[in-house]
Design an enzyme around this catalytic site. Structure first.
Site, PDB file in Angstrom:
ATOM      1  N   ILE A   1       0.856  -1.185   0.000  1.00 40.28           N
ATOM      2  CA  ILE A   1       0.000   0.000   0.000  1.00 40.28           C
ATOM      3  C   ILE A   1       0.891   1.233   0.000  1.00 40.28           C
ATOM      4  O   ILE A   1       1.782   1.359   0.848  1.00 40.28           O
ATOM      5  CB  ILE A   1      -0.901  -0.003   1.257  1.00 40.28           C
ATOM      6  CG1 ILE A   1      -1.860  -1.184   1.198  1.00 40.28           C
ATOM      7  CG2 ILE A   1      -1.654   1.314   1.391  1.00 40.28           C
ATOM      8  CD1 ILE A   1      -2.676  -1.351   2.467  1.00 40.28           C
ATOM      9  N   CYS A   2       0.654   2.145  -0.937  1.00 38.36           N
ATOM     10  CA  CYS A   2       1.465   3.363  -1.037  1.00 38.36           C
ATOM     11  C   CYS A   2       1.300   4.209   0.218  1.00 38.36           C
ATOM     12  O   CYS A   2       0.179   4.594   0.586  1.00 38.36           O
ATOM     13  CB  CYS A   2       1.040   4.170  -2.257  1.00 38.36           C
ATOM     14  SG  CYS A   2       1.761   5.818  -2.294  1.00 38.36           S
ATOM     15  N   ILE A   3       2.411   4.520   0.874  1.00 35.40           N
ATOM     16  CA  ILE A   3       2.318   5.209   2.165  1.00 35.40           C
ATOM     17  C   ILE A   3       1.755   6.621   2.040  1.00 35.40           C
ATOM     18  O   ILE A   3       0.926   7.041   2.862  1.00 35.40           O
ATOM     19  CB  ILE A   3       3.680   5.214   2.907  1.00 35.40           C
ATOM     20  CG1 ILE A   3       3.512   5.760   4.324  1.00 35.40           C
ATOM     21  CG2 ILE A   3       4.744   6.019   2.147  1.00 35.40           C
ATOM     22  CD1 ILE A   3       4.655   5.454   5.259  1.00 35.40           C
TER      23      ILE A   3
ATOM     24  N   ALA B   1      -1.877   6.355   1.444  1.00 37.46           N
ATOM     25  CA  ALA B   1      -2.525   5.767   2.610  1.00 37.46           C
ATOM     26  C   ALA B   1      -2.689   6.786   3.737  1.00 37.46           C
ATOM     27  O   ALA B   1      -3.745   6.892   4.360  1.00 37.46           O
ATOM     28  CB  ALA B   1      -1.723   4.569   3.100  1.00 37.46           C
TER      29      ALA B   1
END
Lengths: 136, 151, 102
Positions: free
Chosen positions: B98-100, B103
């Protein structure tokens, strides 16, 4: 160029601000610069609107990221291909786009234009010459 | 791929295995339950694995990060997109990233990040992990084909 | 060295399909998925543009998406090939790169 360098093309077909994609594309380009790949950016369809001069976002409460394009040269991202037909269809010309340059350290740091206006057929050739195409 | 003519059935008698062992990197960049992208990506990944290909990593980007919350409760007669991915991921060892940046903007936090940011909850589902955009570039470098599903 | 292009938008909503076929090279494959499958019907205002490229570009539609939308197979544009998810995977594996026209 060594074997493990891939050709990455970032395809920008969407206008800025209405959706997040244009900004996110630029974010990936900046992060990706650290990976030393052969990077090109393509601007076609509504993507050409990303490069226009005079963007002013003060009254919409969103950050104006258009100046960041002018910093791409510092990240060794120097190939910004813009499709002429897409400009024409939108009533734009090269004069409506920001001046984006990079310094060529092999040529006494001469400033060279990063934006290259190309035809649709040339854009198709560039797309067909890539290893990885990231679409935004 | 292809140390000899795979199109020639004398040398390659299993046409359904042609082009096998392709590594697919998959990007999911739209939210679940709004856009079909995460469903199409799942169906693609499942079929690719069934055909003997590899899917080492899936990168969830933009609203696609919302796939990775363990707090979603879709109606029981609907598919549960998060659970589908968690199951496929654990069965085949897929790195679900998941792209931080995406996110954090959307309130997706793992335990570590929640505590670092002083938040009172976290919500990342089993099998998913939060990491940076570099993982997307790395996926492009390390896989044979990059598939993007989005809007 | 060919490309698999995917288009997931209705051609009546965005220009993605027309832009895609204008950029696809001879020998490439264009696969219509999700709402892109609406482009695969005959008698629409994009039919002629697709037919014009049908000889040089392989046109495909993702069958499950076509069926989901209740589109009639007998009204599918001539020369379009229907594939399932396994066929989608095969196209992606057998082409050298993929490009999503989002």
């Amino acid at each position: 160029m060594s074997e493990d360098i891939k050709k990455f093309l970032y395809v920008n077909r969407k206008a800025p601000y209405g959706t997040i994609y244009a900004l996110e594309s630029l974010e990936v380009v900046l992060i990706g610069a650290a990976f030393d790949q052969d990077v090109s950016l393509a601007f076609l369809d509504d993507g050409v609107f990303q490069l226009t001069k005079g963007q002013d976002t003060k009254e919409i409460g969103v950050k104006n990221f258009s100046p960041t394009f002018r910093a791409l040269g510092d990240y060794e991202v120097t190939k910004l291909f813009v499709e002429r037909e897409s400009l024409d269809e939108r009533g734009l010309s090269a004069d409506d786009l920001q001046d984006i340059v990079w310094e060529d350290e092999d040529d006494d740091y001469a400033e060279k234009p990063s934006i290259r206006i190309i035809s649709r057929a040339e854009m198709a050739d560039i797309m067909a010459d890539q290893d990885v195409i990231l679409s935004f | 791929m292809g140390w000899l003519a795979q199109d020639d059935e004398r040398f390659f008698p299993y046409p359904f295995l042609r082009g096998s062992n392709v590594k697919f990197g998959i990007v999911v960049s739209e939210g679940p339950y709004t856009h079909q992208a995460s469903d199409t990506a799942y169906n693609f990944a499942k079929s690719a694995l069934e055909a003997g290909h590899e899917v080492p990593r899936v990168f969830f980007y933009h609203d696609g990060v919302n796939v990775g919350t363990r707090l979603s409760i879709p109606p029981q007669d609907e598919r549960n997109i998060q659970q589908q991915w968690s199951a496929l991921g654990s069965e085949h060892g897929i790195d679900l990233v998941i792209c931080i940046a995406a996110a954090q903007r959307r309130g997706l936090l793992d335990e570590k990040e929640a505590s670092r940011q002083g938040k009172d909850a976290n919500n990342i589902a089993e099998g998913f992990r939060i990491s940076g955009l570099g993982q997307l570039i790395e996926m492009g470098i390390q896989t044979d084909r990059l598939m993007t599903f989005g809007d | 060295m060919a490309t698999l292009h995917t288009v997931n938008k209705s051609p009546f909503a965005t220009g993605a399909l027309l832009s895609c076929i204008a950029h696809a090279k001879d020998g490439d494959t264009v696969l219509m998925i999700e709402d892109g499958v609406y482009g695969a019907s005959s008698g629409t205002n994009v039919s002629d543009a697709l037919t014009a490229r049908a000889g040089s570009v392989t046109l495909c539609v993702l069958g499950p998406d076509f069926a989901a939308r209740g589109l009639a197979t007998d009204r599918m544009l001539d020369g379009i090939k229907s594939v399932d998810y396994a066929g989608f995977v095969e196209l992606a594996a057998s082409n050298d790169r993929t490009q999503a026209w989002l």
